[in-house]
Design a protein around this motif. Structure first.
Motif, PDB file in Angstrom:
ATOM      1  N   ILE A 139       0.852  -1.191   0.000  1.00  0.00           N
ATOM      2  CA  ILE A 139       0.000   0.000   0.000  1.00  0.00           C
ATOM      3  C   ILE A 139       0.887   1.240   0.000  1.00  0.00           C
ATOM      4  O   ILE A 139       0.690   2.159  -0.787  1.00  0.00           O
ATOM      5  N   THR A 140       1.838   1.267   0.921  1.00  0.00           N
ATOM      6  CA  THR A 140       2.845   2.329   0.977  1.00  0.00           C
ATOM      7  C   THR A 140       4.186   1.647   1.236  1.00  0.00           C
ATOM      8  O   THR A 140       4.253   0.423   1.364  1.00  0.00           O
ATOM      9  N   ASN A 143       3.625  -0.183   4.527  1.00  0.00           N
ATOM     10  CA  ASN A 143       2.372  -0.904   4.778  1.00  0.00           C
ATOM     11  C   ASN A 143       2.037  -1.870   3.654  1.00  0.00           C
ATOM     12  O   ASN A 143       2.100  -1.505   2.486  1.00  0.00           O
ATOM     13  N   ASN A 144       1.666  -3.076   4.049  1.00  0.00           N
ATOM     14  CA  ASN A 144       1.181  -4.097   3.120  1.00  0.00           C
ATOM     15  C   ASN A 144      -0.221  -4.500   3.540  1.00  0.00           C
ATOM     16  O   ASN A 144      -0.585  -4.400   4.714  1.00  0.00           O
ATOM     17  N   MET A 145      -0.988  -4.996   2.587  1.00  0.00           N
ATOM     18  CA  MET A 145      -2.313  -5.514   2.887  1.00  0.00           C
ATOM     19  C   MET A 145      -2.479  -6.854   2.183  1.00  0.00           C
ATOM     20  O   MET A 145      -2.049  -7.028   1.050  1.00  0.00           O
ATOM     21  N   VAL A 171      -3.530  -6.158   7.576  1.00  0.00           N
ATOM     22  CA  VAL A 171      -2.724  -4.973   7.286  1.00  0.00           C
ATOM     23  C   VAL A 171      -1.457  -5.075   8.130  1.00  0.00           C
ATOM     24  O   VAL A 171      -1.541  -5.253   9.341  1.00  0.00           O
TER      25      VAL A 171
END
Length: 175
Positions: A139-140, A143-145, A171
């Motif tokens: 995601i960033t 951050n992973n999802m 998340v």
């Protein structure tokens, strides 16, 4: 350890002994066979109020280009029975190494199953069948999802099965 060799070890004590094992331990040795192939051998131990369970396990995993393929068997040894269970994974990684699509197959119950809230000794001898599709994405930068959908057909008691579909969102934040 050295050159891709490592050890997994764990130990836990439960304060809710009517729900979880009194003691839980694991030890497993991982080693590369070739540049893209890894194997392991080890075991798990669960001690309940009136019984102990030993589980022999291993792992075989290989990278083939952007694909990762792995299998993990479990052989559960309990006073009143022995059970074989296994999981298999296939993942296709994108260029980032974080983004992937995955497919997981499973048969039987295992002490490593994170979705099983109650690890009662008798549950380890029950049968289950499962398939899971997962998508992991960045995601960033920190951050992973992961999104998953799975179907499970599990034995609640001897020869009494129940099916369920599960949707999950994970998340992860890297500090």
């Amino acid at each position: 350890l050295r050159k891709g060799r490592y050890i997994y070890s764990s130990y836990g004590i439960s304060i809710l002994r009517e729900l979880f094992p009194n003691h839980r331990a694991g030890l497993e040795y991982y080693t590369p066979i070739t540049k893209n192939l890894e194997i392991s051998a080890g075991g798990r131990f669960l001690n309940f109020n009136n019984t102990s369970v030993f589980i022999l396990t291993g792992h075989l995993g290989s990278y083939l280009g952007n694909w990762w393929i792995a299998a993990r068997p479990f052989y559960t040894i309990k006073n009143d029975g022995h059970v074989f269970s296994a999981t298999g994974n296939v993942r296709f990684y994108g260029p980032s190494g974080v983004d992937y699509w995955g497919l997981e197959f499973g048969y039987g119950n295992s002490p490593d199953e994170k979705n099983n809230a109650f690890q009662l000794a008798d549950n380890l001898l029950l049968h289950s069948y499962r398939i899971k599709i997962e998508k992991n994405m960045r995601i960033t930068k920190s951050n992973n999802m992961k999104l998953t959908v799975s179907w499970v057909n599990e034995e609640q008691a001897a020869r009494n099965f129940q099916s369920r579909i599960r949707f999950e969102i994970f998340v992860n934040h890297k500090f």
